[in-house]
Design a protein around this motif. Structure first.
Motif: not given
Lengths: 293, 143
Positions: A56-62, A264
């Motif tokens: 999920d691109p929105q959650r990937e940074p976390d 998150c």
């Protein structure tokens, strides 16, 4: 460290296995060594949750802060993920019932451990119910499984005593598993039963779902030589619980505390857990919402 | 240390294993060994899926026309008795009668003991008779 209870609700048969075993079933499910009750290993859950968030691109940074780096080039890149996921333990076992189709069974031993974890996670929990007498069950007063004072589970006919105090536990678990669905909560409450520990243990060993599998030889259209085996699954509608713990981020330059990282994580997530996904196993709901006392 | 003495200070699993090994090995020269082996593979699954009473009843029903079904039941009784897991009088029929007469606690115990015995029999069908779950013996042509 911020501990929190999570629940797993199996939507299909769930095979979190241990590989091939020298046992009565060729591919058994994972069980706790000391109790032999079914578990879903925390490592399985953590890995699947990580993969889901990475997709999920929105959650990937976390993801790195929660789970640690995917690859470690050297000591300077290494840091521990902030999320620890414990094993999930069996809370409710759906058992075939003559009346009411299915009964959600648990036992005093299981409820005691569940309650202890709830309290450790800072949640209030209902008081423990009275234990059933030997060879008897306790059910909520409006149980759909009780017929002529008896609970008919698999091959077991258990005299069943009504116990209004059980309603608090049934409602608690119903709220945890179906937070936005009053009908499903009622359904769970009316099928809730407390069994003696020895009977629950027996059912957890013998009332899991055994599926016979074969492989077809494409050349002959018949069963491949030796390709007949037995797989064990937790039945659909099983409910498990476990403990997750969050710490502050260990990632350099990321000063988020446990509370910020908790935001998150999803309150509810649909996951495919364990093996045999191609044949429909392992669809589960992961639930993290706290139950209000 | 006698194999049939439940008080001997050895492991229960070893007693069951010894008894199962002896019975399965004795089937090596049996004409029906492939059918026997295929059925033994199914035995633990049958007990789990259908219960011990249904399973022993099914094997008894099959016994008249299918000698290998009777052999499986006989061996199960022998392993249970020799290992000290349970004393069964009256052979195959005796086991079924014992199961259907059992109270709750005895049913729980008998089922677990039978599963343990069936598990060992299955291992030795694989390891001693070299028969797989489809009833094929090692060395047979794939066809």
């Amino acid at each position: 460290m911020q501990p929190r209870i999570f629940h797993l609700h199996a939507l299909s048969a769930l095979h979190c296995g241990v590989g091939q075993a020298a046992d009565v079933v060729d591919l058994p499910i994972a069980r706790a060594r000391a109790t032999h009750l079914p578990i879903v290993p925390g490592s399985s859950l953590r890995g699947v949750l990580r993969a889901q968030m990475e997709g999920d691109p929105q959650r990937e940074p976390d993801v790195p802060a929660l789970f640690g780096p995917r690859e470690i080039g050297g000591a300077a890149d290494a840091f521990a993920g902030a999320l620890a996921v414990g094993d999930a333990h069996l809370l409710l076992l759906p058992v075939r019932s003559l009346a009411g189709i299915v009964c959600y069974a648990t036992s005093p031993f299981i409820l005691r451990r569940y309650r202890q974890d709830l309290i450790r996670a800072g949640q209030a929990a209902p008081p423990l119910p009275n234990e059933p007498r030997e060879g008897q069950a306790r059910v909520v007063p409006d149980s759909v499984n009780r017929q002529d004072g008896v609970l008919f589970l698999e091959d077991l006919d258990l005299p069943a005593q009504e116990d209004p105090a059980l309603r608090a536990w049934a409602a608690w678990i119903g709220q945890a598993v179906h937070p936005d669905d009053a009908d499903a909560q009622t359904d769970l409450v009316t099928r809730f039963a407390l069994l003696p520990d020895n009977i629950m243990h027996y059912l957890a060993e013998t009332a899991t779902e055994i599926r016979t599998r074969i492989a077809i030889d494409p050349a002959t259209g018949t069963v491949k030589r030796g390709a007949l085996w037995y797989e064990e699954n937790l039945p659909a509608e099983s409910v498990l619980w476990g403990v997750q713990a969050l710490s502050r981020s260990n990632r350099q330059g990321d000063d988020r505390d446990a509370g910020a990282l908790a935001a998150c994580l999803p309150d509810e997530e649909l996951l495919q857990l364990g093996g045999k996904a191609g044949v429909g196993r392992g669809l589960v709901r992961l639930l993290r919402r706290e139950v209000s006392a | 240390m006698s194999a049939g003495n439940p008080r001997s200070l050895d492991l229960r699993s070893h007693r069951v294993a010894r008894a199962a090994y002896a019975r399965v090995e004795a089937r090596k020269a049996d004409e029906q060994r492939k059918k026997y082996g295929a059925l033994v593979h199914k035995l633990p699954g049958m007990i789990l899926q259908n219960g011990l009473a249904q399973t022993t009843g099914f094997l008894l029903a099959k016994a008249q026309k299918e000698p290998h079904a009777y052999a499986v039941l006989e061996d199960l009784v022998d392993v249970l008795t020799r290992s000290g897991s349970s004393t069964i009088q009256g052979g195959a029929t005796g086991l079924h009668q014992r199961v259907i007469a059992a109270d709750l606690n005895e049913t729980l115990l008998l089922t677990r003991r039978a599963l343990e015995a069936a598990g060992w029999m299955k291992r030795y069908v694989q390891g001693v008779l070299r028969i797989d779950a489809t009833g094929t013996a090692e060395g047979d042509d794939a066809a």
